[in-house]
Design a protein around this motif. Structure first.
Motif, PDB file in Angstrom:
ATOM      1  N   TYR B 134      25.780  25.648  28.957  1.00 53.44           N
ATOM      2  CA  TYR B 134      26.176  24.287  28.615  1.00 53.44           C
ATOM      3  C   TYR B 134      26.618  24.214  27.151  1.00 53.44           C
ATOM      4  CZ  TYR B 134      26.441  19.285  29.349  1.00 53.44           C
ATOM      5  OH  TYR B 134      26.917  18.009  29.489  1.00 53.44           O
ATOM      6  N   TRP B 136      27.992  26.518  25.379  1.00 57.02           N
ATOM      7  CA  TRP B 136      29.348  27.059  25.260  1.00 57.02           C
ATOM      8  C   TRP B 136      30.391  26.083  25.809  1.00 57.02           C
ATOM      9  CZ3 TRP B 136      31.984  30.468  22.559  1.00 57.02           C
ATOM     10  CH2 TRP B 136      31.267  31.452  21.867  1.00 57.02           C
ATOM     11  N   SER B 137      30.011  25.338  26.836  1.00 56.12           N
ATOM     12  CA  SER B 137      30.981  24.369  27.367  1.00 56.12           C
ATOM     13  C   SER B 137      31.241  23.267  26.340  1.00 56.12           C
ATOM     14  CB  SER B 137      30.513  23.809  28.710  1.00 56.12           C
ATOM     15  OG  SER B 137      29.523  22.833  28.535  1.00 56.12           O
ATOM     16  N   LEU B 138      30.216  22.861  25.610  1.00 53.19           N
ATOM     17  CA  LEU B 138      30.418  21.863  24.548  1.00 53.19           C
ATOM     18  C   LEU B 138      31.228  22.460  23.400  1.00 53.19           C
ATOM     19  CD1 LEU B 138      26.952  20.050  24.267  1.00 53.19           C
ATOM     20  CD2 LEU B 138      29.094  19.080  25.127  1.00 53.19           C
TER      21      LEU B 138
END
Lengths: 363, 363
Positions: B134, B136-138
């Protein structure tokens, strides 16, 4: 015409000595004429090219001079296909032997109008790392529903649920990532995927022999990749064979809650089939940086209202330009032109037969 | 009270034989009493715990039975801190020896009211892989401006620029990622970062000896990480020492176009200092899944209007729940309670002194 030449020490026909020739002991043959049709090429690259060719730029030539120059041009270095290179002008370029694209793909090149002797080179690989990063940002944004969640909080449509299930979010670890087209971008996407501990299924023409990658070919291979992947990345070139590669049938083969990411070309996916699929399968997600063509050009205007769907993420084709900003694609393209000028076989030579389509698409 | 016990074969004081005892040859001592205060624990885990303890669930007990039970409880397995465990009720739990949190952090535990003999265990590590994904997604959403671009296209505020500079997008390759707090999440973020070929700078209490990771400690170390990182990930626990860890001074030390990601706790960053910094530095980006506290509870309502800024991304604390959905955090917490019940030293024992704050925060 001389003023349009870009070698800082002028190198016209009456004075062939330039500072760039000093390292060359003898240069008995006239050097080829190279026309650059974009201003994205940096001065350093122009100097490097000037050691092997007489370099002209269409961006500083008036129409008459340009018209006069075209029949003598041996090599074209293009970004987008330039509007002045109409079919008529192109037909006058009898000396043309090489077209090098700075864009990764070559579906903007008018193959049907080219003489057989013209070699066309794509710029495959030049954007791979940057586009692969972008591809993962789209994949993760869809997996974690970042855009949807952000907008829900922004518009007060979300109350913090203290025992939120968390099942809205896809965990990629141990899941299967299918990669359609295992070239520079596809393999860079796979490299990044190892950190996320995903299983990689690669669909490609030639078998992939790489540790941790399962290789699939042919129609049956494609079906297995589609059916078994939790996320599918489209990183194919757009050719006459790959147009609408993902249609209603392929979408129906995929998992109901799969994620489809497109960082290649919009036309690889059938627009209306996709829209219908997203609408009937709210758990399915599509994230794209690339768009469908309208009147031969990529357009952010779509026939279907994708932005009404919360399972759609669309960004305005910035993955390639973000790579371009690093300077790497220009260096790659220039290095390939220099290979050709030095008598070596250039890389990324494409097969014109794959691109001979009646409705040629730009960008 | 018997009906509240969760072992399917009833195991009350008059009948100590249960199907779960069959593997145990002798069991002369009365087993400890364990109270579970959440319904997220699965039946399999309850069966496993029932081999070593008498298991009760507050979710199926009426107030009177629960009140009667509390003095005999040895172990608490909690998710959020339960509202019935008021200070008065807690003061009656003289037998309490262990509190195991299913949430990763323990800043919801009322340390000031606990007897010294009570051991408190966090669930550090149980969510690491899911939260790191998560995170890394942000980070990538901010680096590639996915939310901003998507919304710009959606609202027709973007015309496809055919020669877009691409410099709006941050390329992570070869850049430096600073990780503040190098525990389970921090090291999982670093593992993923290797695929992106970023340089990892880890700031932590103890030196990190890991290939490809530069380790920094102390105030000087922190300043170097802040000043040299292109992106900074906050993965610290919230303690009395880390409250407002990132304030105006730390923000001013960072690069003007850096990305700050928070997947730990909102309170680690000073809200108003951050807002001012984002407003004056439009190239700086903040992406968060965690929020500031209002009246002791995390709230999506902020004092400052962050959602008016295009360099802010906020999602409603879904990273942890997405991990919870895998079942892993419950398994981790239960396994740790079983360690304790078997007489082994439990993992993740926290130092109460670090959490003794006057305004305790929940979640």
């Amino acid at each position: 015409m001389v003023k349009a030449e870009l070698a800082p020490a002028r190198d016209n026909q009456t004075n062939r000595e330039s500072i760039y020739d000093k390292g060359i002991v003898s240069d008995p043959l006239p050097r080829p004429n190279l026309l650059i049709t974009t201003d994205v090429v940096d001065p350093g690259s122009i100097r490097a090219l000037s050691r092997y060719a007489r370099v002209f730029s269409s961006t500083v030539l008036d129409e008459a001079s340009l018209s006069q120059l075209l029949p003598s041009i041996d090599i074209l270095l293009v970004f987008f296909w330039p509007s002045f290179l109409t079919l008529e002008n192109l037909s006058r370029m009898s000396n043309l032997r090489l077209i090098q694209s700075i864009l990764a793909g070559v579906n903007h090149i008018p193959f049907a109008q080219l003489d057989k002797k013209v070699v066309v080179c794509s710029n495959a690989g030049a954007y791979s790392d940057e586009v692969a990063e972008y591809a993962w940002s789209l994949l993760l944004s869809a997996a974690k529903r970042i855009v949807d969640f952000h907008n829900a909080v922004k518009t007060d449509q979300w109350t913090l649920r203290r025992t939120l299930g968390g099942r809205e979010v896809t965990i990629m670890e141990e899941k299967t990532l299918g990669i359609l087209g295992y070239g520079g971008i596809g393999s860079a996407v796979a490299r990044i995927g190892k950190g996320f501990m995903v299983k990689i299924y690669a669909f490609s023409r030639k078998p992939v022999r790489e540790k941790g990658v399962r290789s699939f070919q042919g129609d049956k291979g494609l079906l297995r990749v589609l059916a078994q992947s939790d996320a599918v990345m489209v990183s194919l070139p757009l050719t006459k064979f790959t147009n609408k590669f993902i249609g209603a049938f392929e979408l129906a083969m995929m998992k109901k809650d799969a994620i489809l990411v497109n960082i290649a070309r919009g036309e690889l996916v059938d627009e209306t089939a996709l829209y219908e699929h997203l609408k009937t399968n709210p758990e399915f997600r599509y994230a794209t940086d690339v768009w469908w063509y309208r009147e031969g050009k990529e357009s952010l205007k779509t026939v279907n209202p994708f932005f009404e769907l919360s399972n759609f993420i669309g960004t305005p084709h910035v993955s390639g330009p973000s790579g371009l900003a690093t300077g790497k694609p220009v260096r790659f393209a220039v290095a390939n032109v220099i290979r050709f000028l030095r008598g070596l076989k250039p890389k990324n030579v494409v097969d014109p037969a794959e691109y001979l389509v009646t409705d040629r698409q730009e960008y």
